[in-house]
Design a protein around this motif. Structure first.
Motif, short mmCIF file in Angstrom:
data_model
loop_
_atom_site.label_atom_id
_atom_site.label_comp_id
_atom_site.label_asym_id
_atom_site.label_seq_id
_atom_site.Cartn_x
_atom_site.Cartn_y
_atom_site.Cartn_z
N LYS A 219 33.25 18.00 49.01
CA LYS A 219 32.24 16.95 48.90
C LYS A 219 31.71 16.58 50.29
O LYS A 219 30.51 16.42 50.48
CB LYS A 219 32.85 15.73 48.22
CG LYS A 219 31.87 14.60 48.01
CD LYS A 219 32.39 13.56 47.07
CE LYS A 219 33.54 12.81 47.67
NZ LYS A 219 34.10 11.85 46.68
N GLU A 220 32.63 16.47 51.27
CA GLU A 220 32.23 16.08 52.62
C GLU A 220 31.22 17.07 53.19
O GLU A 220 30.22 16.69 53.77
CB GLU A 220 33.46 15.98 53.56
CG GLU A 220 34.41 14.83 53.23
CD GLU A 220 35.22 15.06 51.96
OE1 GLU A 220 35.39 16.23 51.55
OE2 GLU A 220 35.66 14.06 51.36
N GLU A 221 31.52 18.36 53.00
CA GLU A 221 30.61 19.39 53.52
C GLU A 221 29.23 19.29 52.88
O GLU A 221 28.20 19.38 53.55
CB GLU A 221 31.17 20.79 53.24
CG GLU A 221 32.33 21.17 54.14
CD GLU A 221 33.07 22.40 53.63
OE1 GLU A 221 33.81 22.98 54.41
OE2 GLU A 221 32.92 22.77 52.43
N LEU A 222 29.22 19.10 51.55
CA LEU A 222 27.94 19.12 50.86
C LEU A 222 27.14 17.85 51.11
O LEU A 222 25.92 17.88 51.12
CB LEU A 222 28.16 19.32 49.36
CG LEU A 222 28.63 20.70 48.94
CD1 LEU A 222 28.64 20.82 47.43
CD2 LEU A 222 27.75 21.78 49.53
N LEU A 223 27.84 16.74 51.28
CA LEU A 223 27.11 15.49 51.45
C LEU A 223 26.68 15.28 52.89
O LEU A 223 25.81 14.47 53.18
CB LEU A 223 27.96 14.30 50.99
CG LEU A 223 28.24 14.23 49.49
CD1 LEU A 223 29.02 12.97 49.16
CD2 LEU A 223 26.94 14.27 48.70
N HIS A 224 27.34 16.02 53.81
CA HIS A 224 27.06 15.79 55.22
C HIS A 224 25.62 16.15 55.55
O HIS A 224 25.10 17.18 55.18
CB HIS A 224 28.01 16.63 56.08
CG HIS A 224 27.80 16.39 57.54
ND1 HIS A 224 28.22 15.24 58.15
CD2 HIS A 224 27.20 17.13 58.49
CE1 HIS A 224 27.88 15.29 59.42
NE2 HIS A 224 27.26 16.43 59.66
N ASP A 225 24.93 15.25 56.27
CA ASP A 225 23.55 15.47 56.66
C ASP A 225 23.32 14.73 57.97
O ASP A 225 23.51 13.52 58.04
CB ASP A 225 22.62 14.93 55.55
CG ASP A 225 21.18 15.39 55.74
OD1 ASP A 225 20.77 15.60 56.89
OD2 ASP A 225 20.48 15.53 54.73
#
Lengths: 302, 284
Positions: A212-218
């Motif tokens: 989740k952290e990877e995908l949400l990171h922006d």
């Protein structure tokens, strides 16, 4: 542990599932996210041996589903809470499942208690159940054999907010005890709050996966202002890239690669008031998901 | 279309995060695989499923109720000289012959029409075993039902003769009874075949009614009108060959050849095709 490798399902010339590869690991909740008709349910049905795959493999705890000697004790599956004989009582549904798995009758009462179906409700026939009650009964069936792996298709459907909260805690707890949880949803928020890992599927294909952290990171900045056009012009003039979050809705604001502080300074220098200024975390995933959903809706409307 | 990268390999975050965050309790780690599900258990479950819905229970109860009603009707209204076991057997046997195939139909089709198969086939991924358990279950119910019906008939015959003040007449031989049992077992397989081929309760029940009640008078009329059909009927008409069993156990070898041919063509081959598709069909 669930491993899905190059799974493909073709109906005529339509590819419902297109070379899908992902795994769900023990100790983690894996969210399977996609718009309606993206191929989630078909993938899960193939995993459970209910639909033959055109090609590719799916395994549970290292074995094909059909090779599990007594599947109910190793994997709990809830694909459609409404798929029950309407003339059976809730308790009888659980008794039949318990007898198939070879479990003692006492286990049925424990499960009814766990999913908060009362004695009286358990004695009613499934045709008189609300969707929420069917969902609880389905979850009880899935949990009956105390399986290490849980596979749930849209389990939040029909549950009230308290029920959704309860289910979330239950699944989190299952993963915390080392179990594997794979659940699907067409709601991004639902997956965001519960999943550790996310697999996004659209048009039968995996379009993104990771923690989740990877995908949400922006890294970008999200900024909202009353005069969006002027702010966009000021940022562009300062050399930053800018894009509208939603071209149709100016109040949705802008995304820019300028940092939070720089964005604030540019606005200050231009004399433009701001409504909101924050990191754009999650915006990328949301954008992608909205795009997927919009594509699907256009297709069904056409 | 996406700006996000696709992660397929193990990143550090995916392998150990659960352990760090939640206080990993490996309750599910490396449990031994459970033993297989024995066939006897599947049979018990399938038998249970035939009785545990309101419709199933009434279907079963109706066998006993209709047998009792039919016996009562014979006692009350049959002429004295016809109060024999054969009259009772015929009266009791008719509702049995009609209802037993229905039980077999519903045992198979409810998995699809009621969508119950979604649970059944995830708990037992070998559909062939489930269907075999259903077949054996339907057979046990059929034989059990016939024994109940026969017992009701015995009771009726005893009561009827006592009321008439005559000796009870037992004019159904063991071989007659065996023939009736065989006919009903074949009827159960007809229902089973229709269920497996059509996988839909309404379609299979209509098919059963057409075969048993619409086709019979039509072929009878055809045989009466066309001699060529009357000649080949025993070789092509399954209803006709099966029906002869209700008139006693035939002893000529030609009859058994005819029964074998019609049963193979109309029952076994479609059943094999239906089962072949059933184990491969998508369960939705």
């Amino acid at each position: 542990m669930i491993e899905i490798h190059e799974l493909t399902k073709r109906y005529g010339d339509h590819l419902a599932v297109d070379h899908v590869t992902f795994s769900a690991r023990p100790g983690r909740v894996t969210g399977f996210l996609g718009p309606n008709g993206a191929g989630k349910s078909t993938s899960l049905r193939i995993l459970a041996g209910l639909t033959p795959a055109t090609s590719g493999t799916a395994s549970v705890l290292g074995r094909r589903y059909a090779d599990l000697p007594n599947p109910g004790l190793e994997i709990g599956v809830l694909l459609d809470a409404s798929a029950q004989h309407a003339g059976r009582t809730g308790r009888e549904v659980l008794r039949v499942a318990a007898e198939t798995m070879g479990l003692p009758r006492a286990r049925v009462a424990e499960m009814l208690d766990l999913v908060s179906l009362t004695e009286q409700e358990a004695g009613r026939r499934v045709r008189d159940y609300s969707l929420g009650m069917r969902q609880r009964l389905g979850l009880a069936t899935a949990l009956l054999g105390d399986p290490a792996v849980l596979v749930l298709d849209e389990p939040a459907n029909g549950l009230d907010p308290a029920g959704i909260r309860w289910m979330r805690d239950l699944l989190r707890d299952h993963a915390r005890r080392g179990g594997t949880v794979l659940l699907s949803s067409h709601l991004l928020h639902e997956i965001e709050v519960i999943a550790d890992d996310i697999v996004v599927i659209g048009h039968g294909r995996v379009v993104a996966q990771g923690t989740k952290e990877e995908l949400l990171h922006d890294d970008r900045t999200l900024v909202r202002a009353p005069e969006v056009g002027a702010l966009a012009a000021a940022l562009t003039a300062a050399g930053w890239t800018v894009e509208r979050v939603d071209p149709a809705d100016p109040t949705a604001g802008l995304r820019t690669d300028a940092s939070l502080a720089t964005t604030g300074q540019v606005a200050l220098a231009a004399g433009l008031p701001l409504l909101e200024l924050r990191a754009a975390d999650g915006a990328g995933l949301e954008e992608m998901f909205l795009q997927l959903t919009a594509d699907t809706q256009r297709e069904t409307a056409a | 279309m996406s700006t996000l990268t696709t992660h397929t390999g193990d990143s550090p975050a995916t392998t150990g995060a659960g352990a760090e965050r939640g206080g990993f309790v490996p309750a599910y780690a490396a449990r031994p695989a459970p033993g297989p599900i024995p066939f006897a258990r599947l049979l018990k479950v399938e038998l249970r499923k035939m009785f545990d819905t309101r419709s199933g229970l009434w279907l079963m109860a109706s066998i006993g109720i209709l047998a009792a009603l039919a016996s009562a009707a014979v006692v009350l209204w049959a002429p004295d000289d016809q109060v024999t076991y054969e009259t009772f057997a015929a009266a009791v046997g008719f509702p049995m012959a009609v209802l037993l195939p229905v039980i077999a139909v519903l045992a198979v089709t409810s998995e699809w029409s009621q969508r119950n198969g979604l649970t059944t086939f995830t708990l037992v991924p070998h559909r062939g075993r489930v269907v075999a358990a259903k077949a054996v279950g339907a057979l046990l119910v059929a034989v059990g039902g016939m024994l109940v019906a026969a017992a009701v008939g015995v009771l009726g015959n005893l009561v009827g003769s006592a009321l008439n003040g005559t000796d009870a007449i037992w004019d159904v031989s063991v071989s007659d009874f065996a023939a009736i049992v065989l006919a009903n077992v074949l009827g159960v397989f007809l229902g089973f075949m229709l269920g497996a081929v059509l996988r839909s309760s309404p379609a299979a029940l209509v098919g059963y009614l057409v075969i048993s009640f619409v086709l019979v008078p039509l072929t009878m009329a055809l045989a009466a009108a066309q001699e060529w059909f009357a000649d080949i009927q025993p070789w092509v008409d399954w209803n006709f060959t099966q029906g002869r069993l209700f008139e006693g156990l035939p002893t000529d070898g030609e009859y058994w050849a005819q029964l074998g041919v019609t049963t193979t063509v109309w029952l076994l081959l479609p059943l094999a095709g239906g089962l072949w598709r059933l184990v491969r069909a998508e369960v939705k």
